[in-house]
Structure formats: structure tokens, C-alpha cells
Design a protein around this motif. Structure first.
Motif, mmCIF file in Angstrom:
data_model
loop_
_atom_site.group_PDB
_atom_site.id
_atom_site.type_symbol
_atom_site.label_atom_id
_atom_site.label_comp_id
_atom_site.label_asym_id
_atom_site.label_seq_id
_atom_site.Cartn_x
_atom_site.Cartn_y
_atom_site.Cartn_z
ATOM 1 N N ALA A 74 0.837 -1.207 0.000
ATOM 2 C CA ALA A 74 0.000 0.000 0.000
ATOM 3 C C ALA A 74 0.867 1.251 0.000
ATOM 4 O O ALA A 74 0.523 2.256 -0.639
ATOM 5 C CB ALA A 74 -0.922 -0.009 1.218
ATOM 6 N N HIS A 79 -3.448 3.052 -2.589
ATOM 7 C CA HIS A 79 -4.685 2.261 -2.437
ATOM 8 C C HIS A 79 -5.890 3.146 -2.678
ATOM 9 O O HIS A 79 -5.832 4.373 -2.544
ATOM 10 C CB HIS A 79 -4.751 1.626 -1.047
ATOM 11 N N SER A 83 -10.512 -0.094 0.076
ATOM 12 C CA SER A 83 -9.875 -1.315 -0.423
ATOM 13 C C SER A 83 -9.506 -2.281 0.698
ATOM 14 O O SER A 83 -9.368 -3.475 0.470
ATOM 15 C CB SER A 83 -8.630 -0.967 -1.246
ATOM 16 N N ALA A 87 -8.778 2.006 5.207
ATOM 17 C CA ALA A 87 -8.515 2.825 4.012
ATOM 18 C C ALA A 87 -9.734 3.706 3.757
ATOM 19 O O ALA A 87 -10.598 3.383 2.942
ATOM 20 C CB ALA A 87 -8.216 1.930 2.815
ATOM 21 N N ARG A 130 -2.908 0.708 -7.962
ATOM 22 C CA ARG A 130 -3.237 0.878 -6.550
ATOM 23 C C ARG A 130 -4.034 -0.319 -6.044
ATOM 24 O O ARG A 130 -4.780 -0.952 -6.806
ATOM 25 C CB ARG A 130 -4.054 2.152 -6.337
ATOM 26 N N ILE A 131 -3.874 -0.619 -4.782
ATOM 27 C CA ILE A 131 -4.647 -1.710 -4.184
ATOM 28 C C ILE A 131 -6.129 -1.331 -4.223
ATOM 29 O O ILE A 131 -6.529 -0.254 -3.800
ATOM 30 C CB ILE A 131 -4.194 -1.955 -2.732
#
Length: 359
Positions: A74, A79, A83, A87, A130-131
Motif C-alpha cells: 500500500a 490504495h 480497499s 482505508a 493501486r490496491i
């Protein structure tokens, strides 16, 4: 003088490493910096960035060992909101922060296998995802990575991806440890000492004594330049007389007869070698059987020890206190009690001076 951006040295091994980094800097290729702790890997990374065409872009640093494995991905790739637990909003990662500049990955060998997989794609294609996101983001980042591990051995042990190592090792700059840069020790010591003297507002820098210089040269320096800086700065700030060359060096700041023992064992008194020498000298200069009064014998013996310590330390009271494992106040109190506050020659000179007589 800037504390963190100075590359100081004159040994051929050090200059070869700096030259290799300087030649690789203009090329838009990844570079690995290898070296023991305290050898200046981050300074080389800064040099690679500032001598490149990306010098006006961001230099983003990430210590891969400073974060838990669950957060490294991350932190590197960012992220999306929601997620994972916690977050609450979208966050860009270090790759996006370094877009147009340089990303310095310190302690590269500590990256998890999953993070290595994602890093490989970022290096190969210039894309990060991105996550929690479905679309990759294109980034223009030059990677400089550092480690104190031998990465080919980690590859053989299955702890590092061979294809990732292939992509990161366009150039490898290996920094020599300080024990192989003995000609640099006096130069570095003088540099750090002058900087500390300037910070303490000393009128001038008196240098190190021959004894102190020899001790600096003979030490193995497991902590390399970072350890040398701490030892030198500590020696300068503890020194009392700026007009006299610094003579007292303490390599281990934790050295103390009162340090905690391991596993709850009863601590034992550790007598430094300097104190042993002083005690032996004092013992040989005083004969207890010559005095039948116990208190007088103890007082004379204590006075002999103090005199020997002061002579050995050139009448530097802080150095003598350290050698005898006393606090400065304890030593001063003992010196006053035995009338040893000034060297014998000064006491004799003051005693011989004529005194004004009032008629």
C-alpha cells in the motif's frame, strides 16, 4: 556545514565507488548500492539523483524495513478508498509521488515476495496499480535501491526474485567499509570534529592528540562512518579545554560498571584497562605498612590514586573522572578534600610568589 549531504574521503576504493556512481547518474537506468550499515548508501543515492536529468524532480525515499509486510504494498503503490480496513480515502503510493524523479528503496532485501512481484511489473512496464483499483497508472520513475545483503545469495536461497535482480542491477555500486579506508579516518574525524567545534562555538579546533589519533586508526569501526561521526562528536563535546588537543576517546557509549545485566543476573563491576593501570601505579607508589593509622593510610592511598589518574590524563579532570568511573562532581569533591585541585608545579609557583605584607 551540512550534516547529511557531505561525501568526504580520499582513499582510492572510496573514490572509485563515487566515480562509478557519477558515471551512472546521467543514464536513466536503475542502480543498486551495496554496503554495510553506515557506509553512506543514501548519500550515493542522492548523488545519483542530483547528477541526473531528473535533478529538479522529486527524490522520494522509502525504507522497506520500516513498515510491516502488510503495509509495504500500500505504501509503494497506493490504495483506493475502502480497499481494506482503515482505508478511508484514496492515497497515492511512493511510485506516483516520485513520478518524474527518483525513488530510493532502502533495505531492498526485506521486501516480501508479493511486493517483489508488483515491483517487477512496475520496473518492467512503468505501470503501478493501486490496491483496490482496476486500472494501472503510468509512472516515469528511476529506481535506486540499496541493501547490505548479498542479493545473488538470496536468489540462490529463494528469498529474492532472480528476474527482479536482473532488472535492478544495470549498475552496482559497492561501498567499501571504513576499515578498508584507513587513510580516510583522519580526514573524516577532522571533518566531524571541526563541525562539532563550530557548533559548540569554540574559537578554534585544537586537533586530536597522537594517542587519540592512533586509537581512531586502530579501531575496527563495525558501524563505519556513522559510528565514527558519533564517537568523534561525543569526544569533542565532552572535552573541556578547546586550547588543548582532544585526548579522550570512548567508543562504546554504553560502557559502564552499572549497566543492567542480562536475564536478571547480578551485575559485576567491570574495571576499564585505564583504571587498572592507574590503580597499579598508585599501589606501587604507596606502602600501607608505613602507616599505622588506618584512616590516614586509606586517605593517602586515595590521594595516590587520584594523583596517578590526574597525571595520566594530563590534569584533565573530566578524563580522570571517566578513567576512575566517578562522576565529575565526585572527583571534584575528592580533589578538594585532598587539596589536588591544581597541578603540583602550579601549586609550587603560587606558594613561591611574594605576598604583600600589611604593616
Amino acid at each position: 556545514m551540512d550534516r547529511n549531504t557531505q561525501l568526504v574521503g580520499q582513499s582510492s576504493s572510496f573514490l572509485d565507488a563515487v566515480e562509478r556512481a557519477s558515471r551512472a547518474a546521467p543514464l536513466d537506468r536503475p542502480v543498486l548500492v551495496i554496503g554495510e550499515r553506515g557506509t553512506g548508501k543514501e548519500l550515493i543515492a542522492e548523488r545519483l539523483h542530483h547528477l541526473s536529468s531528473r535533478w529538479d524532480g522529486p527524490l522520494v525515499t522509502m525504507n522497506c524495513a520500516a513498515l510491516p509486510e502488510t503495509l509495504i504494498e500500500a505504501e509503494l503503490f497506493g490504495h483506493e478508498a475502502g480497499s481494506f480496513t482503515g482505508a478511508t480515502k484514496t492515497r497515492v503510493g511512493r511510485f506516483e509521488e516520485a513520478d518524474g524523479g527518483t525513488l530510493f528503496l532502502d533495505e531492498l532485501a526485506t521486501l516480501s515476495s508479493a511486493a517483489q512481484d508488483r515491483l517487477l511489473r512496475a520496473v518492467e512496464y512503468g505501470e503501478v496499480t493501486r490496491i483496490g483499483a482496476s486500472k494501472p497508472v503510468t509512472v516515469d520513475v528511476r529506481i535506486v535501491a540499496a541493501t547490505n545483503e548479498h542479493l545473488p545469495r538470496l536468489v540462490d536461497e529463494g528469498r529474492f526474485r532472480a528476474d527482479l535482480l536482473d532488472r535492478l542491477s544495470f549498475e552496482v555500486v559497492t561501498l567499501p567499509p571504513l576499515r578498508h579506508r584507513t587513510s580516510d579516518i583522519p580526514v573524516l574525524a577532522d571533518h566531524f570534529a571541526r563541525r562539532m567545534a563550530l557548533e559548540l562555538e569554540w574559537p578554534s579546533w585544537p586537533g586530536f592528540s597522537t594517542t587519540a589519533s592512533n586509537r581512531l586508526l586502530s579501531y575496527d569501526w563495525p558501524g563505519n562512518i556513522r559510528e565514527l561521526r558519533n564517537v568523534v562528536e561525543r569526544a569533542v563535546y565532552r572535552w573541556e579545554d578547546p586550547s588543548v588537543p582532544v585526548d579522550a576517546i570512548q567508543f562504546d557509549p554504553f560502557e559502564s560498571p552499572w549497566r543492567p545485566a542480562a536475564n536478571g543476573a547480578r551485575p559485576t563491576l567491570e574495571v576499564p584497562a585505564a583504571e587498572q593501570t592507574i590503580t597499579l601505579t598508585a599501589t606501587s607508589s604507596f606502602e600501607p605498612s608505613s602507616c599505622a593509622d588506618f584512616r590516614l593510610a586509606v586517605a593517602e592511598y586515595e590521594k595516590a590514586i587520584l594523583s596517578a589518574a590526574l597525571e595520566k590524563c594530563r590534569w584533565n579532570q573530566r578524563a580522570a573522572a571517566s578513567a576512575l568511573q566517578l562522576s565529575y562532581d565526585q572527583l571534584r569533591h575528592a580533589l578538594k578534600r585532598h587539596q589536588l585541585m591544581s597541578p603540583p608545579e602550579q601549586a609550587e609557583a603560587s606558594a613561591s610568589e611574594p605576598k604583600n605584607m600589611v604593616e
